[in-house]
Structure formats: C-alpha cells, structure tokens
Design a protein around this motif. Structure first.
Motif, mmCIF file in Angstrom:
data_model
loop_
_atom_site.group_PDB
_atom_site.id
_atom_site.type_symbol
_atom_site.label_atom_id
_atom_site.label_comp_id
_atom_site.label_asym_id
_atom_site.label_seq_id
_atom_site.Cartn_x
_atom_site.Cartn_y
_atom_site.Cartn_z
ATOM 1 N N GLU A 95 -113.489 50.223 0.525
ATOM 2 C CA GLU A 95 -112.802 48.951 0.356
ATOM 3 C C GLU A 95 -113.660 47.995 -0.468
ATOM 4 O O GLU A 95 -114.890 48.029 -0.401
ATOM 5 C CB GLU A 95 -112.492 48.315 1.715
ATOM 6 C CG GLU A 95 -111.434 49.066 2.512
ATOM 7 C CD GLU A 95 -111.039 48.334 3.785
ATOM 8 O OE1 GLU A 95 -111.539 47.197 3.986
ATOM 9 O OE2 GLU A 95 -110.249 48.883 4.566
ATOM 10 N N GLY A 96 -112.988 47.138 -1.256
ATOM 11 C CA GLY A 96 -113.701 46.156 -2.057
ATOM 12 C C GLY A 96 -112.782 45.050 -2.499
ATOM 13 O O GLY A 96 -111.551 45.175 -2.467
ATOM 14 N N LYS A 97 -113.373 43.935 -2.925
ATOM 15 C CA LYS A 97 -112.609 42.789 -3.424
ATOM 16 C C LYS A 97 -112.469 42.913 -4.938
ATOM 17 O O LYS A 97 -113.456 43.069 -5.660
ATOM 18 C CB LYS A 97 -113.317 41.487 -3.078
ATOM 19 C CG LYS A 97 -112.590 40.232 -3.604
ATOM 20 C CD LYS A 97 -113.410 38.976 -3.411
ATOM 21 C CE LYS A 97 -113.558 38.655 -1.943
ATOM 22 N NZ LYS A 97 -114.259 37.349 -1.754
ATOM 23 N N LEU A 98 -111.230 42.860 -5.417
ATOM 24 C CA LEU A 98 -110.973 42.974 -6.847
ATOM 25 C C LEU A 98 -111.437 41.698 -7.542
ATOM 26 O O LEU A 98 -110.979 40.597 -7.219
ATOM 27 C CB LEU A 98 -109.475 43.188 -7.094
ATOM 28 C CG LEU A 98 -109.036 43.323 -8.548
ATOM 29 C CD1 LEU A 98 -109.678 44.539 -9.198
ATOM 30 C CD2 LEU A 98 -107.516 43.419 -8.643
ATOM 31 N N ILE A 99 -112.364 41.849 -8.518
ATOM 32 C CA ILE A 99 -112.889 40.682 -9.224
ATOM 33 C C ILE A 99 -112.574 40.697 -10.713
ATOM 34 O O ILE A 99 -112.835 39.717 -11.404
ATOM 35 C CB ILE A 99 -114.409 40.571 -9.035
ATOM 36 C CG1 ILE A 99 -115.123 41.806 -9.607
ATOM 37 C CG2 ILE A 99 -114.758 40.361 -7.577
ATOM 38 C CD1 ILE A 99 -116.631 41.668 -9.616
ATOM 39 N N GLY A 100 -112.025 41.781 -11.245
ATOM 40 C CA GLY A 100 -111.719 41.814 -12.669
ATOM 41 C C GLY A 100 -111.148 43.151 -13.086
ATOM 42 O O GLY A 100 -111.107 44.112 -12.315
ATOM 43 N N LYS A 101 -110.692 43.185 -14.349
ATOM 44 C CA LYS A 101 -110.121 44.398 -14.923
ATOM 45 C C LYS A 101 -110.678 44.568 -16.325
ATOM 46 O O LYS A 101 -110.737 43.617 -17.098
ATOM 47 C CB LYS A 101 -108.592 44.298 -14.966
ATOM 48 C CG LYS A 101 -107.963 44.077 -13.585
ATOM 49 C CD LYS A 101 -106.492 43.748 -13.673
ATOM 50 C CE LYS A 101 -105.923 43.432 -12.285
ATOM 51 N NZ LYS A 101 -104.497 43.045 -12.323
#
Length: 677
Positions: A359-365
């Motif tokens: 699991e992780g927090k989406l910070i960019g693409k």
C-alpha cells in the motif's frame, strides 16, 4: 604457399602488437624509404602497418591476395572487403563497383592507394581484378576478446571460441552474439540461402573471421567485432541439443558456484507464472523464489500456468536472470499468492522478483514514460508502480493524488553496482511491476482537504480576519502555519508536474511551455534560438537485452550527462518521451549549437555504466538533430520541433552517433522518405 600463409597469419597479431607497443621503427623507416624512392607497396602488411599520417599521403599499392570477406550490403557508404596475402590482412575501399564475381576465396589483384581509413590504414580508391579461384586460410591464430580489444589484430584473420547466445537477422546480414571466456562479441556474416542459423544457439563453436574495431569519432577503440564469410568458417565443437530435455534446476541455484566452468550453457527452470507481459517479460516462482526474464516469445499464459523456461544465466539486478529466454507451457496450476509487504521490506531485497502486495499514497504520475507509471510514498520511502502499455489511461478518475492504493505485482529491486557491504549487493530502490489495471485497488479516496480546495478557503479566512480584529493575532498565527503547509505542498506538486520523475530533468509539459516562451522572446529581442532533438541509439535493443530496470538507469545516467554538458543556466534539458531528449538553447546560432551538441555526444560516449553496453558492442551514443531559427523567420515552436525532428531522422539514416543540422535545401521527398524509415 598454404604453409607460409598459415605461419605468417599466426604471427600477424603479435607483429602488429610489437610494432604498436614496443615502438620498433625499422619497418616504418624501410617503408618510408621505399616510398620516397617511388616504390609501390606490394603486401597487405606494408599497407596496413603504415603510420596513419603516412597512410594518408596516398602511396601506390598493388597486391595479389585472397578475398576473406565481401559484403555489399552492410555499409551504405561502401562495400566491406577484406583481403589476405602471405603477410597478413587489410581492408580495401573500392573506387568503382566491384566485379560481378567476387566472394570469399576469390584470388584478386588490387591496385589502389594507401589511406588512413576510419580507424587504421586501408587500401583506398582501389580497383579489383579477378584472377581466379583460391581459398581462405585454413588456419588462424586463436585470440581472446582482451587481445582483440588492444587493436593489435585489426583487420586480421583470427580464430575465436565461444558459445552462441542469440541469432539476429538484419536485412541481408546475420549477427551472432557470442560469449567468449572473457566477454561478449558480435560476429556478422552475409545471409546464405537455406541455412538455419538458429541451430547454432547454445552451441560451442570455433570461428575463423576478420577482426574489426568498434570506435568513437576520435578514432579511439570502444569494442571489437568479427566478420566471417560463410558457415564453412564455423566448426561446431559441442552442439546445442534440446535444452528442454536437460534436468531442471531450482531458481535459487542460478549463478551459484560451479567449479571449472568456462562457457556457461543454457539452463532449464520450471515454475509457475506470476506475471507476463507477452512478448516482453515473464516472471515465475519456484519453491518460494522468483525469477523474471525478458523474452520475445508472445505465447499468452495464465497466472499459475506451469512452464519450462530456458535461457543463459546472467546478472540481473539483485537477483540473477536468464537472457535470450524461451519457454514451453505445461499444465495449469494454482496462481502464486501475493505476499503482503511494507516499503521497508521491499527495499531489503528478500522479495525481489516475487509477487507481492503493498500500500502507498499516490503522489504523482510519470506522463513521459512509455508504460503507465505511478509514484507512491509509504512513510519516508518512495517507490513506483508500472503497468503494461495501453492497460490504463494516465488520468484514471478514481486514482486522485493523495489516494491510498493497494498495488499487486512483481517486486523489482535496483542495486547500486558499486556499493558492496560485506560482500553483498546493496539495494538502492524498488518498483512494482503490475499485470493489469485490476492489480491496483483504491483503499482510501483522497481527502477533500487538498491544496486545490484550501486556496479558496484561505481567501475566505483572510476576509473574515480583516473583519474580526479581535481574533487577528490568533488567526495570523494560524494563517502563517497553513500558508507554510500549502506552499510546501504546492512546491512539491509543481516540481512533480514539471519534472520527469525518472531522470529528474524537465518533462514534456515544461519543455512545451519553455519553447513557446523562448521563441516568443527571441522575436522580441532579436536573437536566434536553437533546438536539439536527440535519441539514445539502439535503446530498444539495449532495453530488450538488459531489462527495463537497467534501461531506466541508462536513461537517468544519460540525462545527467546531458545536463553536465550544458554551461548556461538559460539552457533547458528535457525528456521529450521514451528515450528521446530535447535541449532548448536560447540565443545560440548554428555554430554554438553544434559545439554544445558535440559536447553532449562526447559526454554520453564517456559514460561508464556497469554491466551495460551498447547492443552493437559500442559505447552508449546518441543521434542528434538540430535546427535554428532567427527572429525574422517568425517560425512557431511546433515548426522548430518538426525541423529538428527531420534533422534527427537524417542523423539516424546516416548511421547514428552524429549531429545533423536541418538544411533549407532539403526537399519534401527526402524528408518524407526519412520519416517513413
């Protein structure tokens, strides 16, 4: 005569080495004296062993020799022709089309002039007359890759021994990738009708061929290659056999210590499929251990399908891999279960090449990446997740930044090749390679309280603060804290939106905005602006051979080299997409832009990336297309990009590893042909 040819051929490499290393000048003095008296060079060794400065004077040459390699297709500038006499071998450049009957074993008379050549002296402006039929030398001195890399055997007829790892057909040529006892070597030949070259894969062979250098624009050697005329120059010492019939080994036994091994052969591994990108990658698990390989085989496999996987053991990242891998599907089975891990566990390396969930927090693409790439934060650590190309759109609505996502995929650990601790490789970072969009699930949607919503709310708070003087001190303190948080978040988001996540240079969005601004500014202040478009040569083949992880490392190192080659703060280096980079040079005319482009090419050529070499046994190189517009031209930025792209196509058509400027004299037809190519 045959005995003399064999004896002198065996001495040619040693003699050339002694001439270069020990500095014996007697041969050069004799040649110079003979030439000064009007004498003609009459042996291959005399023509080849001239100092470059003397060879460039164009002394007359007349040889009677046997053709050892002839190829009219490999080089668009001229045919490839090596000849051999009792003194040695030399490369011949023809001044006119060769006779119709010319092949290995043809006895010819050559009349020409000495020339400096691209690397070593050659016979230039030559005219060839066919005398009759003979044969190539039956024997040759055995050499190693280390010997070839000294340059002492340039052009000579030599013998090498190794294992064939792959066969690649290209036009009218066939290339064999060989593993020698001390490194990799490519051997090229002219395709013969009806020959099954694929049967050579995994065979131990002995080959007779002409040695040739790979070099840079400064005539410095960067590698070596071979040219062999036909299959008669290959002796199969140990045939390949059927690798699928040999005993399978466990995944964790690949590249373990094996005594007295000289040439590693293909191995067979049996496992259950954990991930497949058809035609690109395949991962399997065996007894709790994972293995990921690059394979061009596109047979689709379901997760859990049991397969036999064969390939050559090779260094991967943290875990060994197999190169030139193929597989055979067996029975169906239960799909491997994904192991839940934390980011800290992912970096430790125990789960490398295994199926995991995290699991992780989406910070960019990463919008410039070929495959959709998402950037995550977990605690104090960052990692990325990669999906197959076309499996998902980059702007998936339910994947808002700040959302908590659960990702399932293969854990791929990157190591720092120069960092070793107590004999162990040191993990540097990791990423998750997912199978499809279904491998990413939303755990928690992003909060409404994001910077996008806080800005208007802050305006309301400021208005209320002006009305409520009694709360001024308290609100001022709170506002200062909130402002600091928002500025930090905004700065982070701006950096992510204008910076390429992999290479840390400007991304496509930043490039487009900067180019529009510079073109507009150039028209106002009356100064030119130049644009460089550049591609990493043969990057797809490099990516296929070494894998995406090493390909990513190559992209990052090349980007750093390009940035280091710039000297002005106004210059902008950007990743334009995939392996393509672009450089904006405000106020630069063609001469200045060419100097910067060449400095960048030299910087890339000088890169030393451990275990990464060009698929053509060269240093990494780039092809550059350049264009310059003046203020009066009124050219829009899109047209400037198109001009530089045309010049880049021209660089590729001219053989890559060069800089080409767009010319106003180019017609539409050649440009169209370049774009089709």
């Amino acid at each position: 005569m045959d005995r003399a040819i064999v004896t002198l051929a065996g001495r040619c490499c040693a003699a050339a080495s002694q001439f270069a290393v020990k500095g014996t000048l007697w041969l050069a003095l004799l040649l110079a004296a003979g030439v000064a008296n009007g004498a003609t060079l009459t042996t291959a060794r005399q023509a080849h062993d001239l100092p470059l400065e003397e060879a460039a004077r164009g002394y007359p040459v007349r040889l009677r020799a046997v053709v050892t390699y002839y190829d009219p297709n490999i080089d668009k500038r001229h045919v490839a022709l090596f000849v051999h006499d009792s003194s040695g071998d030399v490369y011949v450049s023809l001044s006119s089309p060769p006779p119709a009957f010319l092949q290995a074993g043809t006895l010819v008379e050559i009349n020409g002039f000495s020339g400096a050549g691209d690397f070593a002296p050659i016979v230039a402006r030559a005219v060839v007359t066919v005398i009759g039929l003979s044969r190539v030398p039956a024997q040759a001195p055995p050499v190693s890759l280390s010997k070839l890399l000294t340059g002492a055997c340039d052009g000579q007829w030599v013998e090498v021994e190794g294992i064939v790892h792959s066969v690649l057909e290209s036009g009218q040529n066939v290339n064999l990738e060989m593993a020698l006892s001390d490194g990799w070597l490519r051997a090229t030949t002219v395709k013969e009708p009806g020959v099954d070259y694929s049967r050579l894969v995994d065979s131990r062979i002995k080959m007779h061929a002409n040695a040739a250098p790979v070099f840079n624009r400064h005539l410095q050697m960067t590698g070596a290659r071979l040219f062999f005329p036909n299959m008669r120059q290959i002796e199969i010492l140990e045939p390949a056999g059927d690798p699928f019939t040999q005993p399978a080994i466990a995944v964790d036994h690949i590249l373990r210590f094996t005594p007295n091994i000289t040439f590693p052969r293909r191995v067979r591994v049996r496992g259950r499929v954990s991930l497949q990108w058809p035609g690109r990658s395949l991962c399997v698990e065996d007894s709790g251990q994972g293995l990921c390989v690059e394979t061009a085989q596109d047979t689709k496999l379901a997760p859990g399908r049991e397969v036999d996987l064969i390939g050559f053991p090779s260094l991967g990242g943290l875990t060994p891999t197999l190169t030139n891998a193929t597989f055979k599907a067996l029975g169906a089975g239960e799909a491997p279960a994904a192991s839940p891990i934390t980011a800290e566990q992912g970096l430790q390396g125990d789960y490398d090449s295994k199926l995991v969930t995290i699991e992780g927090k989406l910070i960019g693409k990463d919008r410039a990446a070929k495959d959709p790439t998402l950037l995550f934060a977990a605690g104090k650590m960052l990692f990325s997740a990669v999906l197959p190309e076309g499996s998902v759109q980059p702007d998936t609505p339910d994947w808002d930044e700040e959302s908590i996502l659960r990702i399932t995929g293969i854990c791929s650990v990157r190591v720092e090749s120069r960092a070793i601790h107590d004999g162990y490789s040191v993990p540097l970072s990791f990423r998750i390679v997912s199978r499809s969009r279904a491998d990413i699930r939303v755990v928690k949607q992003a909060s409404w309280w994001t910077s996008r919503h806080l800005l208007p709310l802050l305006a309301v708070i400021l208005a209320i603060a002006l009305c409520v003087l009694g709360w001024a001190a308290i609100l001022r303190h709170r506002i200062a804290m909130q402002t600091a948080i928002i500025r930090h978040q905004n700065a982070t988001l701006i950096d992510l939106s204008f910076q390429d996540a992999l290479t840390r240079v400007a991304n496509r969005r930043r490039f487009d905005e900067a180019l529009d601004s510079e073109v507009e500014q150039a028209a106002k202040i009356g100064k030119p602006v130049s644009l460089l478009m550049m591609d990493i040569d043969h990057f797809k083949a490099l990516n296929d051979e070494y894998g995406h992880q090493r390909g990513d490392e190559c992209l990052a190192r090349v980007a750093m080299a390009l940035v280091s080659a710039t000297v002005r703060q106004t210059d902008l280096v950007a990743r334009y997409g995939g392996e393509e980079f672009a450089v904006i040079l405000p106020g630069c005319d063609e001469e200045d832009a060419l100097a910067i482009a060449e400095r960048m090419r030299d910087a890339v050529l000088a890169l030393q990336i451990a275990n990464i070499r060009s698929p053509l046994d060269r240093c990494l190189s780039i092809s550059v297309g350049a264009a310059t517009i003046s203020p009066s031209a009124g050219t829009p930025s899109a047209s400037l990009i198109a001009l530089a792209d045309r010049a880049l196509y021209q660089s590729k058509m001219l053989g890559r590893n060069r800089t080409t400027f767009w010319q106003e004299t180019w017609s539409d037809e050649p440009v169209a042909a370049l774009q089709e190519a």
